[in-house]
Each structure stands twice: as structure tokens, then as C-alpha cells.
Design an enzyme around this catalytic site. Structure first.
Site, PDB file in Angstrom:
ATOM      1  CD  GLU A 167       2.368  -3.236  -4.543  1.00 22.19           C
ATOM      2  OE1 GLU A 167       2.198  -4.178  -5.358  1.00 22.19           O
ATOM      3  OE2 GLU A 167       2.730  -2.105  -4.900  1.00 22.19           O
ATOM      4  CB  CYS A 168      -1.567  -9.034  -4.893  1.00 24.35           C
ATOM      5  SG  CYS A 168      -0.344  -9.082  -6.206  1.00 24.35           S
TER       6      CYS A 168
END
Ligand code: SF4
Length: 231
Positions: free
Chosen positions: A226-227
Site C-alpha cells: 500500500e502507498c
């Protein structure tokens, strides 16, 4: 507009089998159009939601925005122009630190050495600006996309960002998304047909191979899934 935990559960149950159209319309009634924004990276799911906003006439009422890292694929920028022209909307861009400044402060190609910091500068901080003053944001995430998203509900409290998160496609499958796009002849990123189910920044996105997880092409070779804007 704070909801009690009981109210939140009631909305979650109500929307579990609701159409995205109903979820979007009721979200706007619940929070007010000027208090909701829709974040899209223009993946196929984002196109589906944009189309639902258009069908419900909410595409001008709800702010639609893109976190423009400056490192997106040319195909994504092309699609942005196509979508804006087709639905006569302006998708607002929220940008991170200028790349030259990032290079000067943190060195060249930060995404190779410290992708978490790069995502923080180019996505998380711009997202905070975009969500400032909002009570809820709409996203395109689905349960099926990754293990980190498998418990996603159609509405959740987003403690990370301090507002509610509306996920109208939480229970949709990839087949449903593709079928909807085909049925309505919607434009989409051609990279989806080249092995990219999930499309992010150019330096951090690769096509996936048969049998790989949906987000295996993102930050390949790292544990990162995930960013930082969702998890
Ligand atoms: S996805 Fe890669 S290039 Fe994009 S912001 Fe994150 S680390 Fe930087």
C-alpha cells in the site's frame, strides 16, 4: 457528521447489497456534496464510479481529484484528458513536492531507496490537502484487490485520515468491473489489457504474471502493498 458505531454498522449492513448508485446518492444525503470528495487514480474501478457519479448527476457536485505524483504513465494522463472531455468535468490534481526539489532534498530516484518516504511526499501529503475540510471520501477499493483490503466495508471510519471512507465497489469482483465497463462502452487505461490490473506510478508498477495477486505488480520485490493512503 459523526455517526455512532451502531449507526455505522447499520449503514454498512444497508449498503452491503446496495448498488453504487444508491450508495453515492445516500452518501451525499448523509454528508452533503461539498463535504465529500472522490479520489481516483483512473483505474477501471475509478472509471466505473465516475460513470455512476455521472449517471446520478453528482459528477459536478462532488469534487473528483487525482493524486498526481508526476510519475504516472502517459496512458493515465491520456485517459485523464479523455474522461474530462467525455463527462465535461474537471478532475482536480493534487501534486506532491516538485520532483527537482525532491531530488535535491532526498537524492535521485527516492522510490528505489525509500518508497515509503516517496509515497508520503507524493501521495500522503497531497491527500491530506485534498481531504482537508471534508467529512468523507469515496474510493475505488475492493475486498478482492489485496489481503490488506479483504475486510473493506462500503462505509468505514478512516482513522488514518480522520473522516469516513465510502467504498461503493467494496464487494465487487474484477469480472463485474470489467463487465460494467464493457456494457457501457467506457474508456479505460489500455495498460489493463497488458497485464496491469493495478496501475500506479511508472517506476513502481509492473505487469503481473498468471496466478499472481492483483497487486503483485506494485513495488515488486518488496513487502510493500500500500502507498499509505489506505493502510
Ligand atoms: S508509487 Fe513509487 S514513485 Fe509513486 S509515490 Fe510511491 S514510491 Fe514514489
Amino acid at each position: 457528521m459523526p455517526l455512532t458505531s451502531e449507526e455505522l454498522k447499520t449503514w454498512q449492513a444497508r449498503w452491503q447489497n446496495a448498488s453504487p448508485e444508491q450508495i453515492l446518492e445516500e452518501s451525499v444525503e448523509l454528508f452533503g456534496a461539498n463535504k465529500i470528495a472522490f479520489a481516483t487514480a483512473l483505474g477501471m474501478e475509478g472509471i466505473v464510479i465516475l460513470h455512476y457519479l455521472y449517471r446520478t448527476g453528482l459528477h459536478h457536485a462532488v469534487e473528483v481529484f487525482l493524486l498526481d505524483t508526476g510519475l504516472l504513465f502517459p496512458e493515465t494522463y491520456d485517459l485523464l484528458r479523455t474522461v474530462e472531455a467525455r463527462w465535461q468535468i474537471r478532475i482536480r490534481r493534487y501534486e506532491g513536492l516538485p520532483l527537482e526539489q525532491q531530488r535535491a532534498l532526498f537524492g535521485d530516484r527516492l522510490w528505489l531507496r525509500n518508497p515509503d518516504m516517496c509515497c508520503f511526499l507524493r501521495k500522503v501529503l497531497p491527500l491530506r490537502r485534498a481531504l482537508s475540510g471534508k467529512d468523507a471520501w469515496i474510493t475505488s477499493i475492493r475486498r478482492e484487490q489485496s489481503p490488506t483490503r479483504q475486510h473493506t466495508e462500503c462505509i468505514e471510519w478512516d482513522a488514518r485520515n480522520g473522516l469516513y471512507k465510502i467504498n461503493p465497489l467494496a464487494y465487487w469482483t474484477w469480472d463485474q468491473v470489467q463487465a460494467y465497463v464493457r456494457e457501457h462502452d467506457l474508456p479505460y487505461n489500455p495498460l489493463h489489457d497488458q497485464g496491469y490490473p493495478s496501475i500506479g506510478c511508472m517506476p513502481c508498477t509492473t505487469p503481473i504474471r498468471e496466478g499472481e495477486d492483483w497487486r503483485a505488480g506494485r513495488w515488486r520485490g518488496r513487502a510493500k502493498l500500500e502507498c499509505g493512503i489506505h493502510q
